[in-house]
Design a protein around this motif. Structure first.
Motif, PDB file in Angstrom:
ATOM      1  N   CYS A 121       0.861  -1.184   0.000  1.00 48.68           N
ATOM      2  CA  CYS A 121       0.000   0.000   0.000  1.00 48.68           C
ATOM      3  C   CYS A 121       0.893   1.228   0.000  1.00 48.68           C
ATOM      4  O   CYS A 121       1.841   1.317   0.770  1.00 48.68           O
ATOM      5  N   ARG A 122       0.583   2.158  -0.893  1.00 49.63           N
ATOM      6  CA  ARG A 122       1.286   3.442  -0.930  1.00 49.63           C
ATOM      7  C   ARG A 122       0.406   4.453  -0.206  1.00 49.63           C
ATOM      8  O   ARG A 122      -0.783   4.566  -0.492  1.00 49.63           O
ATOM      9  N   VAL A 123       1.014   5.143   0.766  1.00 49.52           N
ATOM     10  CA  VAL A 123       0.265   6.120   1.559  1.00 49.52           C
ATOM     11  C   VAL A 123       0.962   7.469   1.502  1.00 49.52           C
ATOM     12  O   VAL A 123       2.147   7.557   1.207  1.00 49.52           O
ATOM     13  N   ASP A 124       0.210   8.528   1.807  1.00 52.37           N
ATOM     14  CA  ASP A 124       0.824   9.850   1.876  1.00 52.37           C
ATOM     15  C   ASP A 124       1.392  10.069   3.276  1.00 52.37           C
ATOM     16  O   ASP A 124       1.301   9.194   4.140  1.00 52.37           O
ATOM     17  N   SER A 125       1.973  11.231   3.507  1.00 45.72           N
ATOM     18  CA  SER A 125       2.638  11.497   4.782  1.00 45.72           C
ATOM     19  C   SER A 125       1.667  11.539   5.964  1.00 45.72           C
ATOM     20  O   SER A 125       2.077  11.419   7.110  1.00 45.72           O
ATOM     21  N   ALA A 126       0.373  11.665   5.700  1.00 51.29           N
ATOM     22  CA  ALA A 126      -0.638  11.653   6.763  1.00 51.29           C
ATOM     23  C   ALA A 126      -1.197  10.249   6.997  1.00 51.29           C
ATOM     24  O   ALA A 126      -2.060  10.056   7.841  1.00 51.29           O
ATOM     25  N   GLY A 127      -0.712   9.267   6.212  1.00 51.23           N
ATOM     26  CA  GLY A 127      -1.164   7.888   6.374  1.00 51.23           C
ATOM     27  C   GLY A 127      -2.398   7.535   5.568  1.00 51.23           C
ATOM     28  O   GLY A 127      -2.974   6.465   5.744  1.00 51.23           O
ATOM     29  N   ASN A 128      -2.805   8.394   4.654  1.00 46.95           N
ATOM     30  CA  ASN A 128      -3.972   8.115   3.814  1.00 46.95           C
ATOM     31  C   ASN A 128      -3.573   7.213   2.647  1.00 46.95           C
ATOM     32  O   ASN A 128      -2.564   7.450   1.986  1.00 46.95           O
ATOM     33  N   LEU A 129      -4.386   6.194   2.403  1.00 44.49           N
ATOM     34  CA  LEU A 129      -4.131   5.248   1.320  1.00 44.49           C
ATOM     35  C   LEU A 129      -4.230   5.943  -0.034  1.00 44.49           C
ATOM     36  O   LEU A 129      -5.227   6.589  -0.341  1.00 44.49           O
TER      37      LEU A 129
END
Length: 186
Positions: free
Chosen positions: A3-11
């Motif tokens: 899973c690739r997520v952003d720096s806030a942990g959003n998928l």
């Protein structure tokens, strides 16, 4: 698989899936399968290659994030072999890879290759050496180019000097840093 997520942990994106042949066991015992398929990961930003090597068995996954392509390289020890006991995956096959790095020209992977039966026998004889003695070199498409047999069992490595020097960690000795000169792969 990933899973690739952003720096806030959003998928942001899901990439691939565990390439297990028996999909039924994945449905029956997903945690044990995920445990057995845990991998070492390397990413090469220039080529946009993402490589996973299994700690058990003999499987390398190459994801080309630029093209969306995927390669699966299964060696002689095959997929991770395990038994499910109380929801956990207990390894019964072979110890696989121990580290992976990608250069501009190749993929370098440390391979242990010992079966758990051999590991137990050596442990009982108190002759067990931690680490692997084989560096496998693949091109970016997954074709095996070369195998280096090392004098030491190493548990990790880095490449320096344009991949002509390999620095390894041998946890079995008092001076754990070992150095190998490698021929230039170009």
């Amino acid at each position: 698989r990933l899973c690739r997520v952003d720096s806030a942990g959003n998928l942001l994106e899901r990439i691939g899936s565990i390439p297990i042949e028996d999909k039924k066991i994945l449905k029956q015992s997903a945690p044990a399968v995920a445990q057995a398929w845990r991998s070492f990961v390397a990413y090469h930003p220039k080529s946009k290659l993402l490589v996973l090597t299994t700690q058990l068995g003999d499987v390398m996954e190459i994801y080309n994030l630029k093209t969306g392509g995927q390669q699966l390289i299964v060696g002689s020890q095959g997929e991770p072999k395990f038994e499910v006991h109380k929801g956990y995956g207990i390894p019964i096959g072979a110890r696989g890879y121990g580290n992976v790095q990608i250069t501009d020209d190749a993929i370098y992977a440390l391979y242990y290759g010992q079966t758990f039966k051999e590991i137990q026998t050596n442990l009982n004889k108190q002759t067990l050496q931690q680490g692997g003695r084989q560096i496998r070199v693949f091109n970016h498409q997954g074709k095996l180019l070369h195998i280096y047999q090392l004098e030491h069992h190493i548990s990790g490595f880095i490449l320096t000097d344009n991949a002509t020097t390999l620095l390894g960690v041998d946890v079995n000795i008092d001076t754990p840093i070992v150095r190998y000169k490698l021929p230039n792969q170009k």
